[in-house]
Scaffold this active site. Structure first.
Site, PDB file in Angstrom:
ATOM      1  N   HIS A 190       1.200  16.276  47.627  1.00 54.94           N
ATOM      2  CA  HIS A 190       1.174  17.538  46.784  1.00 54.94           C
ATOM      3  C   HIS A 190       2.057  17.045  45.621  1.00 54.94           C
ATOM      4  O   HIS A 190       2.390  17.936  44.788  1.00 54.94           O
ATOM      5  CB  HIS A 190       2.520  18.355  47.786  1.00 54.94           C
ATOM      6  CG  HIS A 190       2.262  19.675  47.342  1.00 54.94           C
ATOM      7  ND1 HIS A 190       2.798  20.566  48.410  1.00 54.94           N
ATOM      8  CD2 HIS A 190       1.712  20.528  46.514  1.00 54.94           C
ATOM      9  CE1 HIS A 190       2.715  21.939  47.909  1.00 54.94           C
ATOM     10  NE2 HIS A 190       2.051  21.743  46.937  1.00 54.94           N
ATOM     11  N   ASP A 214       4.412  26.145  52.092  1.00 56.44           N
ATOM     12  CA  ASP A 214       4.730  24.914  52.496  1.00 56.44           C
ATOM     13  C   ASP A 214       5.986  24.695  53.615  1.00 56.44           C
ATOM     14  O   ASP A 214       6.879  25.762  53.616  1.00 56.44           O
ATOM     15  CB  ASP A 214       5.199  24.272  51.408  1.00 56.44           C
ATOM     16  CG  ASP A 214       5.004  22.529  51.161  1.00 56.44           C
ATOM     17  OD1 ASP A 214       5.352  22.057  52.324  1.00 56.44           O
ATOM     18  OD2 ASP A 214       5.089  22.081  50.147  1.00 56.44           O
ATOM     19  N   HIS A 273       7.943  22.556  53.339  1.00 57.82           N
ATOM     20  CA  HIS A 273       8.877  21.833  52.463  1.00 57.82           C
ATOM     21  C   HIS A 273       8.987  22.503  51.217  1.00 57.82           C
ATOM     22  O   HIS A 273       8.061  23.155  50.671  1.00 57.82           O
ATOM     23  CB  HIS A 273       8.578  20.495  52.268  1.00 57.82           C
ATOM     24  CG  HIS A 273       8.027  19.839  53.443  1.00 57.82           C
ATOM     25  ND1 HIS A 273       7.008  19.470  53.946  1.00 57.82           N
ATOM     26  CD2 HIS A 273       8.896  18.887  54.399  1.00 57.82           C
ATOM     27  CE1 HIS A 273       6.670  18.913  55.231  1.00 57.82           C
ATOM     28  NE2 HIS A 273       8.169  18.613  55.259  1.00 57.82           N
ATOM     29  N   HIS A 295       5.958  13.432  46.166  1.00 58.26           N
ATOM     30  CA  HIS A 295       5.620  14.534  46.590  1.00 58.26           C
ATOM     31  C   HIS A 295       6.479  15.695  47.097  1.00 58.26           C
ATOM     32  O   HIS A 295       6.280  16.676  47.198  1.00 58.26           O
ATOM     33  CB  HIS A 295       4.589  14.565  47.685  1.00 58.26           C
ATOM     34  CG  HIS A 295       5.019  14.094  49.073  1.00 58.26           C
ATOM     35  ND1 HIS A 295       4.270  14.253  50.257  1.00 58.26           N
ATOM     36  CD2 HIS A 295       5.965  13.425  49.432  1.00 58.26           C
ATOM     37  CE1 HIS A 295       4.820  13.711  51.218  1.00 58.26           C
ATOM     38  NE2 HIS A 295       6.229  13.180  50.849  1.00 58.26           N
ATOM     39  N   ASP A 316       0.586  21.567  55.612  1.00 51.66           N
ATOM     40  CA  ASP A 316       1.850  21.265  56.597  1.00 51.66           C
ATOM     41  C   ASP A 316       2.401  22.620  56.875  1.00 51.66           C
ATOM     42  O   ASP A 316       3.428  22.520  57.617  1.00 51.66           O
ATOM     43  CB  ASP A 316       2.639  19.981  56.363  1.00 51.66           C
ATOM     44  CG  ASP A 316       3.631  19.929  55.231  1.00 51.66           C
ATOM     45  OD1 ASP A 316       3.848  21.290  54.846  1.00 51.66           O
ATOM     46  OD2 ASP A 316       3.699  18.947  54.796  1.00 51.66           O
ATOM     47  N   GLU A 333      -2.500  17.578  51.039  1.00 54.93           N
ATOM     48  CA  GLU A 333      -1.773  16.837  52.100  1.00 54.93           C
ATOM     49  C   GLU A 333      -2.625  16.666  53.645  1.00 54.93           C
ATOM     50  O   GLU A 333      -2.116  16.613  54.685  1.00 54.93           O
ATOM     51  CB  GLU A 333      -0.511  17.433  52.700  1.00 54.93           C
ATOM     52  CG  GLU A 333       0.656  17.510  51.265  1.00 54.93           C
ATOM     53  CD  GLU A 333       1.216  15.954  51.185  1.00 54.93           C
ATOM     54  OE1 GLU A 333       0.822  14.881  51.792  1.00 54.93           O
ATOM     55  OE2 GLU A 333       1.877  15.770  50.093  1.00 54.93           O
TER      56      GLU A 333
HETATM   57  N1  LIG Z   1       4.580  17.632  49.979  1.00 57.36           N
HETATM   58  C1  LIG Z   1       5.309  17.205  51.072  1.00 57.36           C
HETATM   59  N2  LIG Z   1       4.682  17.126  52.358  1.00 57.36           N
HETATM   60  N3  LIG Z   1       6.692  16.866  51.125  1.00 57.36           N
HETATM   61  C2  LIG Z   1       7.556  16.514  52.237  1.00 57.36           C
HETATM   62  C3  LIG Z   1       8.671  16.207  51.365  1.00 57.36           C
HETATM   63  C4  LIG Z   1       9.792  15.692  52.396  1.00 57.36           C
HETATM   64  C5  LIG Z   1      11.197  15.543  52.132  1.00 57.36           C
HETATM   65  N4  LIG Z   1      11.807  16.735  51.721  1.00 57.36           N
HETATM   66  C6  LIG Z   1      11.304  14.625  50.868  1.00 57.36           C
HETATM   67  O1  LIG Z   1      11.609  14.896  49.875  1.00 57.36           O
HETATM   68  O2  LIG Z   1      10.755  13.528  51.099  1.00 57.36           O
HETATM   69 MN   LIG Z   2       4.331  20.221  49.892  1.00 57.25          MN
HETATM   70 MN   LIG Z   3       5.116  20.260  52.953  1.00 52.66          MN
END
Ligand SMILES: NC(=[NH2+])NCCC[C@H](N)C(=O)O
Ligand SMILES: [Mn+2]
Ligand SMILES: [Mn+2]
Length: 348
Positions: free
Chosen positions: A119, A142, A144, A159, A252, A295
């Protein structure tokens, strides 16, 4: 970092204007890149999604499909960590290349589908889109928020920081990360809506709250229902004026039972029907301009069935964002023209 033939041709053919009503032509751009996080395999996402029948599905929807193949990304040899952020220059250069490709595709009049990769690629994808359409708005689907800065990020992974690179409102909170001097943040916090959040880091929560970003966590979806969530989302972004939509869809966002082949799965995600409803509603605005699907990591499917479920879900959300309906559609003749009749459009 070299471009393959059709893509370099596309880049030369750029128009400056951003069309409001997207054409019936779709550009597919593959971005096989994984250095925005530490698990390899997500660079095979574009091939896996194509192998699940993407081009055929979109052709059946009556699109002229232009598959521009995959970008070629180089890993830069001298690329030391910046603070605890790995591969900053490699990620920066990859996004610079992708930005040019997305800008070229949008400028040439295509609706653009960007297949990731991780991402972090949304940095280049949204930036390239904004070159053509400076008034775009962003819907980020997402688990996240991906709005950590290098200072708040628990993992260092880029990401999880993409949105922080885009937001003007965070400019004074962002250190200068090597590899990103080619871009400046351009997006306002009010032009962004999140859907599906359920794993937000403390630093990210502070950012969401202090910038007043509109977001719908899975709890909000439980409470309000997905229909109301989409109504408020589209009203928030489009009530003042109709403008191009960038949809950044992290696979995800779906529940891991539906999309297991991904690097950072989180329980309690979108159902199949909620995810498809989101993309149907975005299609019905007629304003989708660029969509990222990121992802999908084919090496993380525990069984061939788990991988197949994830990739066919990716194809389903893309087809739905581009107008595949659950209720069906048919061709009618209207003032001498053949037009595709979708009953869902009646309610617009
Ligand atoms: N694009 C994603 N799947 N991001 C996951 C990020 C997980 C976590 N918040 C981090 O900063 O590492
Ligand atoms: Mn993401
Ligand atoms: Mn994510």
């Amino acid at each position: 970092m070299a471009l393959r033939g059709p893509l370099s041709r596309l880049l030369r053919f750029t128009l400056s204007s951003c069309k409001q009503n997207r054409s019936h032509s779709v550009a597919i751009l593959g971005a096989p890149f994984s250095k925005g996080q530490k698990r390899r395999g997500v660079e095979h996402g574009p091939k896996a999604i194509r192998d699940a029948g993407l081009v055929e599905r979109l052709s059946n929807l009556d699109y002229a499909v232009h598959d521009f193949g995959d970008l070629t990304f180089k890993h830069l040899e001298k690329d030391e960590h910046f603070m605890h952020v790995p591969f900053p220059r490699t990620v920066g250069r990859a996004n610079q290349l992708l930005s040019g490709a997305v800008s070229g595709a949008v400028g040439a009049g295509h609706t653009c589908i960007m297949l990731g990769g991780d991402h972090s690629l949304a940095i280049g994808s949204v930036e390239g889109h904004a070159q053509q359409c400076p008034d775009l708005c962003l819907i980020w689907v997402d688990a996240h928020a991906d709005v950590n800065t290098p200072l708040t990020s628990p993992s260092g992974n880029l990401h999880g920081q993409s949105v922080a690179f885009l937001l003007k409102d965070l400019q004074n909170k962002m250190p200068e990360v090597p590899g990103f001097s080619w871009m400046k943040p351009f997006l306002s916090a009010r032009d962004l809506v999140y859907i599906g959040l359920r794993d937000v880091d403390p630093g990210e929560h502070i950012i969401l709250k202090t910038l007043g970003i509109q977001y719908f966590s899975m709890r909000d979806i439980d409470r309000m229902g997905i229909q109301r969530v989409m109504e408020v989302t589209l009203d928030h972004l489009l009530a003042r004026k109709r403008r191009p939509i960038h949809l950044s869809f992290d696979i995800d966002a779906f529940d891991p039972s539906l999309a297991p082949a991904t690097g950072t799965p989180v329980n309690g995600g979108l159902t199949y029907r909620e995810g498809i409803y989101v993309t149907e509603e975005i299609h019905n605005t007629g304003l989708l301009s660029v969509m990222d699907v990121v992802e999908v990591n084919p090496t993380l499917g525990a069984t061939p069935e788990a991988l197949e479920a994830t990739t066919s879900l990716a194809v389903d959300v893309i087809a739905s964002a581009l107008g595949q309906t659950r209720e069906g559609a048919h061709i009618i003749r209207k003032s001498g023209l053949l037009v595709l009749y979708r009953a869902s459009k009646r309610t617009q």
